[in-house]
Scaffold this motif. Structure first.
Motif, PDB file in Angstrom:
ATOM      1  N   ARG A 115      39.362  31.567  41.048  1.00  0.00           N
ATOM      2  CA  ARG A 115      40.657  32.154  41.353  1.00  0.00           C
ATOM      3  C   ARG A 115      40.710  33.655  41.046  1.00  0.00           C
ATOM      4  NH1 ARG A 115      45.456  28.681  41.619  1.00  0.00           N
ATOM      5  NH2 ARG A 115      44.184  26.890  41.161  1.00  0.00           N
ATOM      6  N   TRP A 116      40.267  34.010  39.868  1.00  0.00           N
ATOM      7  CA  TRP A 116      40.298  35.380  39.393  1.00  0.00           C
ATOM      8  C   TRP A 116      39.332  36.254  40.212  1.00  0.00           C
ATOM      9  CZ3 TRP A 116      42.974  38.960  37.574  1.00  0.00           C
ATOM     10  CH2 TRP A 116      42.461  40.050  36.879  1.00  0.00           C
TER      11      TRP A 116
ATOM     12  N   ARG B  82      40.167  39.453  42.535  1.00  0.00           N
ATOM     13  CA  ARG B  82      39.551  40.759  42.298  1.00  0.00           C
ATOM     14  C   ARG B  82      38.763  41.256  43.509  1.00  0.00           C
ATOM     15  NH1 ARG B  82      35.520  41.636  38.836  1.00  0.00           N
ATOM     16  NH2 ARG B  82      35.166  39.410  38.684  1.00  0.00           N
TER      17      ARG B  82
END
Lengths: 254, 286
Positions: free
Chosen positions: B192-193, B197
């Motif tokens: 997810r992160w 990004r």
């Protein structure tokens, strides 16, 4: 027939207002719209004065613009639609007159002096000007560009007290707000400001030997569209009725 | 990195390669209105330039306090922009992507400070974060933190009015962004992160930069909330707009010089950023 009269008067007042607002008013009457640019320390007293003037002069409508005296001088110099200028000191009035933006000579209608303003009940026990120098106190003053700032500086100088203010407000009401909201412990404002703050603040008198008295001169501006109405308003402020209102808010007689 | 992101960015509709956008011709009426709009913005600036006391501009600028106010303005507005990004991007993400009851109310709430008169915003900050405020009294008692009359208070006031500009801009970009790119990355095993990004963030970069610039500009020009909440004291809370305002009463010539410095600075930043960031993304890759 009788019952329609107030409606008619309102209607005419609206037309008069619209006419002056458009600057197309050829010949001004004692009635009509009067725009008063007044120092912010006059806010409460002049608001009542305006209502009472309108009652005494049916058909007249007074509109106020309250602000710092220096600010108002700049605005009038830039052609702001003021009929009357009410200054909180002589020096700003002189500035307006010297710039050629006044008609006739100013009339002093009131005087005011300074007072220490503290939170309601004076929780920090401030008794004298010297107490304001205590390092744990949050003191707020007016900037020296505003009349209240000049006077406060002069009062402190006379008393020989050096204060380290946390803020230099652009106008006196800024000091009042900071004290009444409890953010500042004390400030130096006009006697009338303490009075109009009511129960939200407590005043501490400054002895006459250290205090300063300031004049409130009024004048008709050069660009006034309603010179008769403007002169009538100034005369009303100087009249016994006007003086009663000013006294009620703590102003001294001229 | 930028090549990879560009290849997965959604196709742009306007600006086919080789056809400069500037060649497009507007209908005459639109052109006239646009020119009036430009004049509307240019004339006040010309007015300032016309009235500027050029002969002693330098000495006025060096007058006590001017440069201090300028430095404080730069520092505070950059802090406010940084805080707006740190808190504003997640907020925009929440508003754009998460369905929850009362989302409309939350959005309205978070953009309220845009329509609130700044002075009222300043007083509201008092009631919340001031020494007697319902949160501020605990900040004062437990942590010895006092915001009014401090530089931190200026940053708080500026962030309060500036952040909505970033939130709205980024939220709009997140809504327009085709989520299939994120889904594709996710199916390829990205977390997810990582997706945020490497896929989402690069795609919304123009909006993020635009939003940050808007927020910065708003913070730089902030006056009402600052003078109400943080007060006005040279060196700690007197930013350029406050210095300009006070100078206007005592020395209008100095006020004009200070205002022009602020305008020149903002102008340079807006132009530079546009070319550096927005321009780089909007012009077609050769």
């Amino acid at each position: 027939m009788r019952s329609t009269r107030p409606v008619l008067v309102t209607f005419l007042a609206v037309i008069a207002l619209a006419a002056t607002a458009c600057g197309s008013d050829s010949k001004s009457k004692a009635s009509g719209s009067v725009t008063v640019f007044a120092a912010s320390s006059l806010t409460e007293a002049f608001t009542e004065m305006g209502a009472s003037f309108e009652k005494a002069n049916p058909g007249a409508k007074v509109t106020f613009s309250f602000g710092g005296s220096g600010d108002l001088v700049t605005q009038i110099g830039q052609g702001a639609p003021a009929d009357v200028f009410a200054s909180a000191d002589d020096s700003n009035m002189t500035k307006l007159v010297d710039a050629g933006n006044a008609l006739g000579t100013p009339t002093v209608v009131a005087k005011n002096s300074m007072e220490i303003i503290t939170e309601a009940g004076n929780p920090k026990g401030i008794a004298t000007l010297a107490d304001l120098a205590k390092p744990d106190l949050i003191v707020v003053l007016c900037a020296t560009t505003a009349p209240c700032g000049k006077l406060a500086a002069s009062v402190l100088k006379t008393a020989g007290v050096t204060v380290a203010p946390k803020s230099l407000e652009d106008k006196v009401k800024g000091v009042v707000t900071k004290v009444t909201t409890g953010e500042a412990d004390a400030g130096i404002v006009f006697v009338t400001d303490v009075k109009s703050a009511g129960s939200k603040a407590t005043g501490v008198e400054i002895p006459a030997t250290q205090n300063r008295v300031t004049n409130y001169p009024l004048v008709v501006t050069k660009q006034a569209t309603n010179t008769t109405g403007a002169a009538a308003f100034i005369a009303y402020a100087a009249s016994p009725d006007g003086q009663t209102i000013l006294a009620k808010y703590g102003f001294l007689a001229p | 990195m930028s090549d990879a992101t560009r290849s997965i960015a959604p196709p742009r509709r306007q600006g086919r390669p080789g056809r400069p956008v500037g060649r497009e011709r507007l209908p005459v009426v639109a052109l006239v209105l646009a020119v009036i709009a430009v004049a509307f913005f240019a004339l006040p600036l010309i007015g300032l330039l016309w009235k500027a006391p050029w002969s002693n501009a330098w000495s006025l600028l060096n007058k006590a306090g001017s440069l201090t106010a300028l430095r404080l303005s730069i520092v505070c507005s950059l802090w406010a922009t940084a805080l707006s990004i740190v808190f504003g991007v997640p907020l925009a993400w929440l508003l754009a992507r998460v369905e929850f009851r009362g989302r409309g109310i939350v959005r309205a709430l978070c953009t309220l400070s845009m329509v609130l008169p700044p002075v009222v915003g300043g007083v509201a900050l008092f009631f919340a974060l001031g020494r007697r405020g319902f949160v501020g009294q605990y900040l004062d008692r437990w942590f010895d933190i006092r915001l009014p009359f401090t530089t931190a208070g200026v940053v708080v006031a500026q962030t309060f009015v500036a952040m909505p500009f970033l939130v709205l801009t980024v939220e709009a970009a997140l809504r327009q962004f085709d989520r299939r790119f994120e889904d594709a990355a996710r199916t390829l095993g990205a977390g997810r992160w990582y997706v945020f990004r490497r896929v989402t963030l690069p795609a919304i970069r123009p909006a993020l930069v635009a939003g940050a610039v808007l927020a910065w500009a708003r913070a730089l020009g902030e006056f009402g909330a600052t003078i109400t909440f943080a007060g006005n004291f040279p060196g700690t809370t007197q930013t350029m707009p406050l210095a300009v305002y006070l100078a206007l009463e005592s020395d209008p010539a100095q006020a004009i010089v200070l205002a022009l410095v602020m305008i020149a600075m903002s102008f340079a930043v807006l132009i530079a950023l546009r070319d550096r960031w927005l321009g780089a993304v909007t012009t077609p890759a050769s």
